[in-house]
Design an enzyme around this catalytic site. Structure first.
Site, PDB file in Angstrom:
ATOM      1  N   LEU A 105       0.822  -1.221   0.010  1.00  0.00           N
ATOM      2  CA  LEU A 105      -0.132  -0.001   0.097  1.00  0.00           C
ATOM      3  C   LEU A 105       0.920   1.435  -0.172  1.00  0.00           C
ATOM      4  O   LEU A 105       0.232   2.416  -0.459  1.00  0.00           O
ATOM      5  CB  LEU A 105      -0.759   0.020   1.081  1.00  0.00           C
ATOM      6  CG  LEU A 105      -1.874  -1.167   1.276  1.00  0.00           C
ATOM      7  CD1 LEU A 105      -2.732  -0.957   2.681  1.00  0.00           C
ATOM      8  CD2 LEU A 105      -3.243  -0.886   0.220  1.00  0.00           C
ATOM      9  N   GLY A 106       1.908   1.263   0.409  1.00  0.00           N
ATOM     10  CA  GLY A 106       2.758   2.169   0.644  1.00  0.00           C
ATOM     11  C   GLY A 106       4.161   1.945   1.001  1.00  0.00           C
ATOM     12  O   GLY A 106       4.235   0.936   1.976  1.00  0.00           O
ATOM     13  N   LYS A 122       2.056  -3.448   9.082  1.00  0.00           N
ATOM     14  CA  LYS A 122       3.189  -2.388   8.777  1.00  0.00           C
ATOM     15  C   LYS A 122       3.977  -3.197   9.170  1.00  0.00           C
ATOM     16  O   LYS A 122       4.266  -3.760  10.426  1.00  0.00           O
ATOM     17  CB  LYS A 122       3.193  -1.139   9.790  1.00  0.00           C
ATOM     18  CG  LYS A 122       4.138  -0.203   9.595  1.00  0.00           C
ATOM     19  CD  LYS A 122       3.560   1.071  10.328  1.00  0.00           C
ATOM     20  CE  LYS A 122       4.499   2.227  10.374  1.00  0.00           C
ATOM     21  NZ  LYS A 122       4.425   3.237  11.135  1.00  0.00           N
ATOM     22  N   ASP A 172       3.926  14.599  14.184  1.00  0.00           N
ATOM     23  CA  ASP A 172       4.239  14.576  12.835  1.00  0.00           C
ATOM     24  C   ASP A 172       3.114  14.709  11.821  1.00  0.00           C
ATOM     25  O   ASP A 172       2.609  13.873  10.922  1.00  0.00           O
ATOM     26  CB  ASP A 172       4.890  13.254  12.288  1.00  0.00           C
ATOM     27  CG  ASP A 172       5.407  12.916  10.932  1.00  0.00           C
ATOM     28  OD1 ASP A 172       5.881  14.286  10.478  1.00  0.00           O
ATOM     29  OD2 ASP A 172       5.828  12.117  10.187  1.00  0.00           O
ATOM     30  N   GLY A 188       7.812   3.703   3.128  1.00  0.00           N
ATOM     31  CA  GLY A 188       8.386   4.969   3.777  1.00  0.00           C
ATOM     32  C   GLY A 188       9.986   4.674   4.048  1.00  0.00           C
ATOM     33  O   GLY A 188      10.314   3.528   4.021  1.00  0.00           O
ATOM     34  N   GLY A 189      10.538   5.673   4.862  1.00  0.00           N
ATOM     35  CA  GLY A 189      11.663   5.347   5.133  1.00  0.00           C
ATOM     36  C   GLY A 189      12.075   4.604   6.479  1.00  0.00           C
ATOM     37  O   GLY A 189      13.008   3.839   6.477  1.00  0.00           O
TER      38      GLY A 189
END
Length: 715
Positions: free
Chosen positions: A395-396, A417, A512, A398-399
């Protein structure tokens, strides 16, 4: 006879300890038979190789071993860079990368950045950072002429220009003072850098550096997580730095891999965002190289072979008595069963400890985690749900982590995740603890976690419509982002933050807030996500002193200057999101080739010059009334005040937005446009429902606190 058996049993125990200590000592099969596997002190495993084409998998993997007067240096011949280390299991190769210098005298010549286009290599987003060193500069990493990353570096007044060249990158945190850092964009194959001063001519004559460099994570169970850049020496003396390239076996190579039950090959899209499958990679359960026949080994088979050698020695020692041999064999069989069970148990214990299980147990015993709300998933359950973490389910990225879509046996759609490196354990524990305490409809719900893997896993409810940033800046006519929807999303995010700041069991600073961390569910309701850097604080604490970190464009200037994060820092970030909803513009834009502007400063300038309606989104101007739009503009301006004390609280913001939306509904009802207020694609909330729900929670908590205080006084 009994004494002999005891002695041999002690030998077996010693052997068992040796097996445990050397559990990771697997056979090192690196290159193909007949091929060199070493250049100097660097190991060259297949698919890399030297000398003949039979020793490497295609021209991209050819290594040239250069000879000097003292030692040999390996070079990746296809792109002409020196190789420092090759990791087949991780699919990475570490190479030397040049530094870009500006205003540095004789060393001011900028190197030509090597393009990786067409190759199976890409700059690793996980293992590298974009780093800039200098005073009062903003540095951009440009990809195809546009900004792919960037950071800001400032210096104290007493900081001398010569100190920049004397700085050692290995000992610097690069937190924005004389040195800054940011993540790389995904699939990076070629880049250039650009350095600008805060003001025109401000950096004339001052030396600065920009580079892509490897970042190594440090982790201890007893000390906080840290990082360092493996660069030795002062900046003025450094010409190249290590950088990590990820690689895959391209589809067009048609490489025939050796059949091996102990290796696992899977599709990858490491080098191309346009295809779900641009290549493949393999890994060993145990061993060193899945691309070479015999490169993977069966640990338990090796253990059995070692056990057989010990057994033979023992049988020779007790061969006088046939009865003792039978007894010894029975003991050996029992010992082997115990060894095998212990090894499996030890692996699970190591994963549990490595994934923060001890810290999590401490949180459970202290009552910080509510286990009634979350579930511990098995690895087998999540592998089945995500089709073994298929790249098509991503789905995505990131770092810090990759998120996969999955479906449980009962049909529940989930998001898993998967943290990328062991150094992210604190983020995993922090997010797990915080989300287990939160119960709010506009905060993404944590369903559980898994501790049975090398890398920790968190399981959330699936949010189907992506994030607000994508929806806002990539709108489509099928489901446009109307003025009414923008107001509702702003109210929902504000309500969630008010809940975190005031009504949760302990105040929580998100730290964030940005449009990419605001997800939209099936009814386009906002869900605040990503609590990896969030912090839970005591009620009587007014601020949190921490290293400056955040997303450029959303970062509170006051936090940047003082390193003190307050609830008003979240208010500032929310103000930027509110301006995004009003204008439809991104948080950082280039107004011209020479000038970079943040949306927040551009918006404040437009308000001060009475031309703010020139930058408001056309749909907002068309659908909303100017009076109502102006009230939201004024509220956003208050959120972006440089002095945090002048900013409103999230409670005041939520009340104000609820009031504006009520005025908007009343106005639409009077004009006979009631069908515009509600859409079949999403469900509106009743007036004051968010603030009422939060206030009732807050009052309940307050009453509980008062009762506790009265009890203490009575005692």
């Amino acid at each position: 006879m009994i004494l002999k058996l005891v002695i041999h049993f002690i030998i077996l125990v010693i052997w068992f300890i040796h097996v445990q200590v050397s559990a990771q000592d697997y056979p090192q099969v690196l290159a193909k038979p007949g091929c060199d596997s070493q250049c100097g002190d660097i190991a060259i495993p297949f698919p890399f190789g030297m000398n003949t084409s039979e020793c490497y998998a295609g021209k991209w993997f050819e290594i040239e071993c250069g000879n000097t007067s003292t030692y040999q240096k390996p070079y990746l011949k296809s792109i002409g860079v020196q190789v420092r280390f090759i990791d087949v299991q991780q699919g990475t190769v570490t190479v030397n990368n040049p530094i870009d210098r500006n205003n540095c005298g004789s060393k001011d010549s900028r190197p030509v950045n090597q393009s990786l286009e067409g190759s199976p290599f890409v700059y690793s987003q996980e293992h590298n950072k974009f780093v800039a060193v200098g005073c009062n500069i903003i540095t951009f990493l440009q990809v195809n002429g546009s900004e792919g990353s960037g950071c800001v570096s400032i210096c104290d007044e007493d900081f001398k220009v010569d100190d920049i060249g004397k700085m050692e990158l290995e000992n610097s945190d690069c937190n924005g003072k004389s040195c800054c850092q940011n993540s790389l964009p995904p699939y990076l194959k070629e880049y250039s850098t650009e350095v600008k001063g805060f003001k025109e001519n401000e950096t004339d004559g001052e030396c600065s550096y920009a580079m892509v460099v490897q970042q190594v994570g440090l982790y201890s169970y007893y000390t906080p997580k840290g990082y360092y850049f493996p660069v030795n020496g002062e900046m003025k003396d450094v010409d190249v730095v290590p950088v990590v390239l990820e690689w895959e076996i391209p589809n067009n190579l048609n490489l025939k891999l050796p059949p091996d039950d102990l290796s696992h090959c899977f599709d990858t899209n490491i080098t191309s965002s346009r295809y779900n499958r641009s290549g493949q990679r393999c890994s060993c359960t145990y061993g060193s190289n899945p691309y070479v026949e015999g490169g993977c080994s069966d640990y338990y088979e090796s253990s059995r072979n070692s056990l057989s050698h010990v057994t033979i020695s023992i049988i020779k020692g007790v061969s006088i008595s046939f009865g003792s041999i039978i007894l010894l064999l029975l003991i050996l069989w029992r010992v082997f069963k115990v060894i095998k069970t212990t090894i499996v148990k030890k692996h699970r214990e190591n994963f549990f400890k490595r994934n923060g299980g001890l810290l999590l147990q401490q949180k459970l015993s202290s009552g910080e985690v509510n286990m009634d709300k979350v579930k511990l998933f098995s690895l087998k359950e999540l592998e089945k749900a995500t089709d073994n973490f298929n790249t098509n389910r991503v789905l995505g990225k990131g770092g810090q982590a990759t998120v996969y879509k999955g479906m449980l046996i009962d049909g529940t759609i989930i998001a898993v995740k998967k943290f990328k490196v062991q150094g992210k354990i604190e983020e995993f524990i922090n997010e797990f603890v915080i989300l287990s305490q939160i119960n709010h409809r506009n905060v993404v719900k944590l369903l559980g976690s898994c501790l049975e893997t090398k890398i920790p896993l968190l399981v959330y409810e699936f949010i189907p419509n992506g994030n607000l940033f994508e929806y806002l800046h990539q709108q489509n006519e099928d489901m446009p982002l109307t003025w009414d929807m923008r107001l509702r999303i702003a109210i929902e995010v504000a309500g969630a933050l008010f809940y975190l700041h005031s009504a949760a069991s302990q105040p929580i600073y998100h730290k964030d807030i940005k449009s990419t961390n605001i997800l939209l569910d099936e009814k386009y309701r906002a869900k605040v996500a990503d609590f990896g850097t969030s912090r839970m604080i005591s009620i009587d604490v007014t601020h949190l002193t921490t290293v400056v970190q955040g997303t450029f464009g959303y970062l509170d200037p006051e936090f940047f200057q003082t390193s003190q994060f307050t609830e008003k820092s979240d208010v500032y970030s929310f103000g930027v999101v509110l301006v995004e909803l009003l204008t439809g513009q991104k948080p950082i834009t280039l107004r011209s080739q020479e000038e970079a502007k943040s949306l927040a400063s551009y918006f404040i300038m437009s308000v001060e010059e009475n031309c703010v309606f020139d930058i408001i989104d056309e749909r907002v101007m068309k659908e909303g009334e100017k009076y109502h739009i102006m009230k939201v503009v004024n509220l956003a301006s208050q959120c972006l005040e440089l002095n945090g004390k002048r900013r409103p609280t999230m409670r005041e913001i939520t009340l104000e937005l609820e009031g504006i939306r009520k005025l908007e509904k009343d106005s639409n009802a009077q004009e006979g446009h009631g069908d515009f207020v509600r859409s079949e694609d999403y469900e509106s909330l009743d007036d004051n429902s968010i603030i009422s729900e939060i206030m009732s929670t807050f009052e309940l908590r307050s009453r509980t606190t008062i009762l506790k205080d009265d009890h203490v006084v009575t005692m």
